[in-house]
Enzyme design. Structure first.
Site, PDB file in Angstrom:
ATOM      1  N   TYR A  45      35.951  47.439  46.612  1.00  0.00           N
ATOM      2  CA  TYR A  45      34.834  46.886  45.587  1.00  0.00           C
ATOM      3  C   TYR A  45      33.429  48.065  45.563  1.00  0.00           C
ATOM      4  O   TYR A  45      32.819  47.248  44.772  1.00  0.00           O
ATOM      5  CB  TYR A  45      34.223  45.494  45.764  1.00  0.00           C
ATOM      6  CG  TYR A  45      35.710  44.725  46.228  1.00  0.00           C
ATOM      7  CD1 TYR A  45      35.597  44.366  44.576  1.00  0.00           C
ATOM      8  CD2 TYR A  45      36.239  44.287  46.641  1.00  0.00           C
ATOM      9  CE1 TYR A  45      36.917  43.393  45.039  1.00  0.00           C
ATOM     10  CE2 TYR A  45      37.158  43.777  47.176  1.00  0.00           C
ATOM     11  CZ  TYR A  45      37.716  43.096  45.952  1.00  0.00           C
ATOM     12  OH  TYR A  45      38.967  42.217  46.149  1.00  0.00           O
TER      13      TYR A  45
ATOM     14  N   HIS B 125      36.976  42.698  35.937  1.00  0.00           N
ATOM     15  CA  HIS B 125      37.631  42.856  37.565  1.00  0.00           C
ATOM     16  C   HIS B 125      36.743  43.623  38.195  1.00  0.00           C
ATOM     17  O   HIS B 125      37.143  44.662  37.416  1.00  0.00           O
ATOM     18  CB  HIS B 125      39.279  41.987  37.767  1.00  0.00           C
ATOM     19  CG  HIS B 125      39.909  41.253  37.220  1.00  0.00           C
ATOM     20  ND1 HIS B 125      39.667  39.726  38.511  1.00  0.00           N
ATOM     21  CD2 HIS B 125      40.517  40.855  36.284  1.00  0.00           C
ATOM     22  CE1 HIS B 125      39.905  38.947  37.434  1.00  0.00           C
ATOM     23  NE2 HIS B 125      40.372  39.046  37.070  1.00  0.00           N
TER      24      HIS B 125
HETATM   25  O1  CA2 Z   1      38.608  42.903  41.445  1.00  0.00           O
HETATM   26  C1  CA2 Z   1      37.765  41.895  41.497  1.00  0.00           C
HETATM   27  O2  CA2 Z   1      36.771  41.496  40.734  1.00  0.00           O
HETATM   28  C2  CA2 Z   1      38.739  40.491  42.334  1.00  0.00           C
HETATM   29  O3  CA2 Z   1      38.272  39.183  40.621  1.00  0.00           O
HETATM   30  C3  CA2 Z   1      37.427  40.004  43.185  1.00  0.00           C
HETATM   31  C4  CA2 Z   1      37.894  39.276  43.814  1.00  0.00           C
HETATM   32  C5  CA2 Z   1      39.448  39.773  43.942  1.00  0.00           C
HETATM   33  O4  CA2 Z   1      40.353  37.735  44.563  1.00  0.00           O
HETATM   34  C6  CA2 Z   1      40.571  39.131  42.494  1.00  0.00           C
HETATM   35  O5  CA2 Z   1      41.727  39.345  43.093  1.00  0.00           O
HETATM   36  C7  CA2 Z   1      39.974  40.766  42.008  1.00  0.00           C
HETATM   37  C8  CA2 Z   1      37.532  39.044  45.406  1.00  0.00           C
HETATM   38  C9  CA2 Z   1      36.426  38.454  45.050  1.00  0.00           C
HETATM   39  C10 CA2 Z   1      35.676  38.713  46.408  1.00  0.00           C
HETATM   40  O6  CA2 Z   1      34.667  39.990  46.785  1.00  0.00           O
HETATM   41  C11 CA2 Z   1      34.208  40.633  47.866  1.00  0.00           C
HETATM   42  C12 CA2 Z   1      33.696  41.517  47.782  1.00  0.00           C
HETATM   43  C13 CA2 Z   1      33.001  41.905  48.698  1.00  0.00           C
HETATM   44  C14 CA2 Z   1      34.071  41.103  50.365  1.00  0.00           C
HETATM   45  C15 CA2 Z   1      33.519  39.946  49.639  1.00  0.00           C
HETATM   46  C16 CA2 Z   1      34.456  39.245  48.750  1.00  0.00           C
END
Ligand code: CA2
Length: 177
Positions: free
Chosen positions: A50, A128
């Site tokens: 991310y 996303h």
């Molecule tokens: O890639 C994306 O933006 C997602 O929507 C992010 C979600 C995931 O479940 C999807 O499959 C894809 C996860 C959100 C949580 O994001 C975090 C990022 C960094 C640390 C903790 C959580």
């Protein structure tokens, strides 16, 4: 005859008579940027997936991008499915220019968010940060995609800006880009 009732003397219109109409035409349209569960933790874990930017950074990017298009921004995050549903309905009721929606993990589970998207006449861009098609197989299924106008994924946080560009193009806004 009372002023303003004469149909035969258009020259009698005063400056400001059409203020309402002119204002309605130029009123700032708003983009709702809605973020689902755990996105408040962005930048704190899994940077390899991310990145290092925080949700505050995403908000700044969205505001800068929207401003270039003459659009306003409602930027929100919730860990609760029903809250996202309420905000989608609000965006619909307020005739928003569009919604940039990162539903987080709810992408892969939520019929309620799908139904809320179907219930509004506002384009929703599913967004996303990661490429959900290059990860675990179960992430490839999205209930949200069925109801989305378009999908952006895998561009990191720049995907939010791309989604706003797309909404601006759809709503015919003149951009400063
Ligand atoms: O890639 C994306 O933006 C997602 O929507 C992010 C979600 C995931 O479940 C999807 O499959 C894809 C996860 C959100 C949580 O994001 C975090 C990022 C960094 C640390 C903790 C959580």
């Amino acid at each position: 005859m009372a002023a303003g009732l004469s149909l035969s003397r258009p020259s009698a219109y005063k400056a400001g008579d059409f203020k309402g109409a002119a204002m309605a035409k130029s009123a700032t349209k708003t983009v709702y940027v809605l973020n689902g569960p755990n996105l408040n933790l962005l930048g704190t874990r899994e940077p390899q997936i991310y990145g290092h930017s925080t949700l505050k950074d995403v908000e700044k990017l969205c505001r800068k991008t929207a401003e270039m298009h003459g659009l306003g921004v409602e930027f929100r995050q919730s860990n609760h499915e029903g809250m996202i549903v309420d905000w989608l309905q609000e965006a619909g009721a307020n005739k928003a220019a569009g919604v940039v929606l990162n539903p987080g993990g709810l992408t892969h589970t939520s019929v309620a968010i799908h139904d809320a998207m179907k219930a509004i006449s506002v384009p929703v861009i599913e967004t996303h940060i990661s490429n959900i098609h290059a990860r675990e197989p179960w992430r490839r299924h999205s209930y949200v995609s069925f109801a989305a106008k378009a999908i952006v994924c895998g561009f990191g946080i720049n995907g939010y800006a791309l989604a706003i560009d797309g909404i601006a193009a759809m709503s015919g806004k003149k951009s400063k880009r």
